[in-house]
Design a protein around this motif. Structure first.
Motif, short mmCIF file in Angstrom:
data_model
loop_
_atom_site.label_atom_id
_atom_site.label_comp_id
_atom_site.label_asym_id
_atom_site.label_seq_id
_atom_site.Cartn_x
_atom_site.Cartn_y
_atom_site.Cartn_z
N THR A 3 -37.84 -62.98 53.90
CA THR A 3 -37.76 -63.66 55.22
C THR A 3 -39.57 -64.09 55.96
O THR A 3 -39.53 -66.10 55.35
CB THR A 3 -37.11 -63.74 56.74
N ARG A 4 -40.17 -63.74 55.76
CA ARG A 4 -41.62 -63.72 56.19
C ARG A 4 -42.65 -63.84 54.81
O ARG A 4 -43.18 -65.34 54.98
CB ARG A 4 -42.57 -62.31 56.33
N PHE A 5 -41.85 -63.79 53.27
CA PHE A 5 -42.38 -64.41 52.67
C PHE A 5 -42.35 -66.11 52.38
O PHE A 5 -43.20 -67.22 52.33
CB PHE A 5 -42.13 -63.62 51.18
N LEU A 6 -41.10 -66.14 52.87
CA LEU A 6 -40.11 -67.68 52.46
C LEU A 6 -40.47 -68.64 53.26
O LEU A 6 -41.57 -69.64 53.42
CB LEU A 6 -38.96 -67.89 52.46
N GLN A 7 -40.51 -67.84 54.41
CA GLN A 7 -41.58 -68.77 55.56
C GLN A 7 -43.23 -68.93 55.42
O GLN A 7 -43.61 -70.60 55.91
CB GLN A 7 -41.37 -67.58 56.95
N ASP A 8 -43.96 -68.31 55.32
CA ASP A 8 -45.31 -68.45 54.69
C ASP A 8 -45.53 -69.36 53.33
O ASP A 8 -46.05 -70.32 54.00
CB ASP A 8 -45.93 -67.22 54.30
N TYR A 9 -44.35 -68.98 52.76
CA TYR A 9 -44.48 -70.38 51.65
C TYR A 9 -44.35 -71.35 52.03
O TYR A 9 -45.31 -72.41 51.22
CB TYR A 9 -43.62 -69.49 50.30
N LEU A 10 -43.22 -71.29 52.78
CA LEU A 10 -43.08 -73.42 53.38
C LEU A 10 -44.43 -73.04 54.07
O LEU A 10 -44.31 -74.99 53.68
CB LEU A 10 -41.38 -73.70 53.99
N ASP A 11 -44.49 -72.83 54.56
CA ASP A 11 -46.17 -73.29 55.47
C ASP A 11 -47.07 -73.55 54.80
O ASP A 11 -47.78 -74.51 54.88
CB ASP A 11 -46.08 -72.38 56.76
N ASN A 12 -47.12 -72.95 53.59
CA ASN A 12 -48.52 -73.01 53.00
C ASN A 12 -47.75 -74.18 52.05
O ASN A 12 -49.16 -74.64 50.90
CB ASN A 12 -48.65 -72.13 51.88
N HIS A 13 -46.53 -75.05 51.59
CA HIS A 13 -45.95 -75.78 50.52
C HIS A 13 -45.14 -76.70 51.22
O HIS A 13 -43.84 -76.25 50.72
CB HIS A 13 -45.72 -75.29 49.21
N PRO A 14 -45.26 -77.26 51.88
CA PRO A 14 -44.43 -78.14 52.87
C PRO A 14 -43.79 -79.24 51.23
O PRO A 14 -42.80 -79.45 52.56
CB PRO A 14 -45.85 -79.14 53.78
N GLU A 15 -44.12 -79.74 50.67
CA GLU A 15 -43.41 -80.96 49.92
C GLU A 15 -42.73 -79.55 49.78
O GLU A 15 -41.28 -80.50 48.90
CB GLU A 15 -44.91 -81.17 48.81
N GLN A 16 -42.44 -78.11 49.69
CA GLN A 16 -40.95 -77.50 49.14
C GLN A 16 -40.15 -78.40 49.71
O GLN A 16 -38.91 -78.12 48.93
CB GLN A 16 -41.36 -76.20 48.48
N ARG A 17 -39.93 -78.36 51.38
CA ARG A 17 -39.11 -79.07 51.92
C ARG A 17 -37.93 -80.09 51.95
O ARG A 17 -36.86 -80.26 51.57
CB ARG A 17 -39.58 -78.84 53.66
N GLU A 18 -39.19 -80.84 51.46
CA GLU A 18 -38.14 -82.06 50.69
C GLU A 18 -37.82 -81.97 49.06
O GLU A 18 -36.79 -82.70 49.28
CB GLU A 18 -39.14 -83.45 50.43
N VAL A 19 -38.56 -81.10 48.33
CA VAL A 19 -37.84 -81.13 47.25
C VAL A 19 -36.67 -80.18 47.53
O VAL A 19 -36.12 -80.22 46.86
CB VAL A 19 -38.21 -79.81 45.85
#
Length: 95
Positions: A9-25
């Motif tokens: 969960t921490r990895f995914l949260q960190d990844y989404l914080d660093n790559h906000p474009e992935q939320r739209e994808v």
């Protein structure tokens, strides 16, 4: 006090914080497969067309599942072949 947060969960949260474009994808992917407008009429038709399932799914002894035991069964076979099939079916029932 915060609860336990797994490494994944921490990895995914960190990844989404660093790559906000992935939320739209991810949102686009969800819309592609899941978020579809629902038609009440079609939903009602699907509900009306439901076929009941029996307790043991692979049991073919129910007349609804075994066409040779269903009443009014008329085989869509040539008459001579249909007669042979029906004879074999009758022989196996008596055996």
């Amino acid at each position: 006090m915060t609860g336990y947060v797994s490494e994944a969960t921490r990895f995914l949260q960190d990844y989404l914080d660093n790559h906000p474009e992935q939320r739209e994808v991810a949102r686009q992917g969800r819309a592609l497969w899941w978020d579809k407008p629902q038609d009440p009429e079609t939903t009602a038709q699907f509900a009306a067309a439901r076929v009941p399932t029996y307790p043991y799914y692979y049991d073919t002894s129910h007349p609804q599942l075994d066409p040779f035991r269903a009443e009014g069964y008329r085989p869509a076979l040539p008459p001579r072949l249909a007669a042979r099939v029906m004879e074999r079916s009758a022989q196996t029932e008596h055996a």
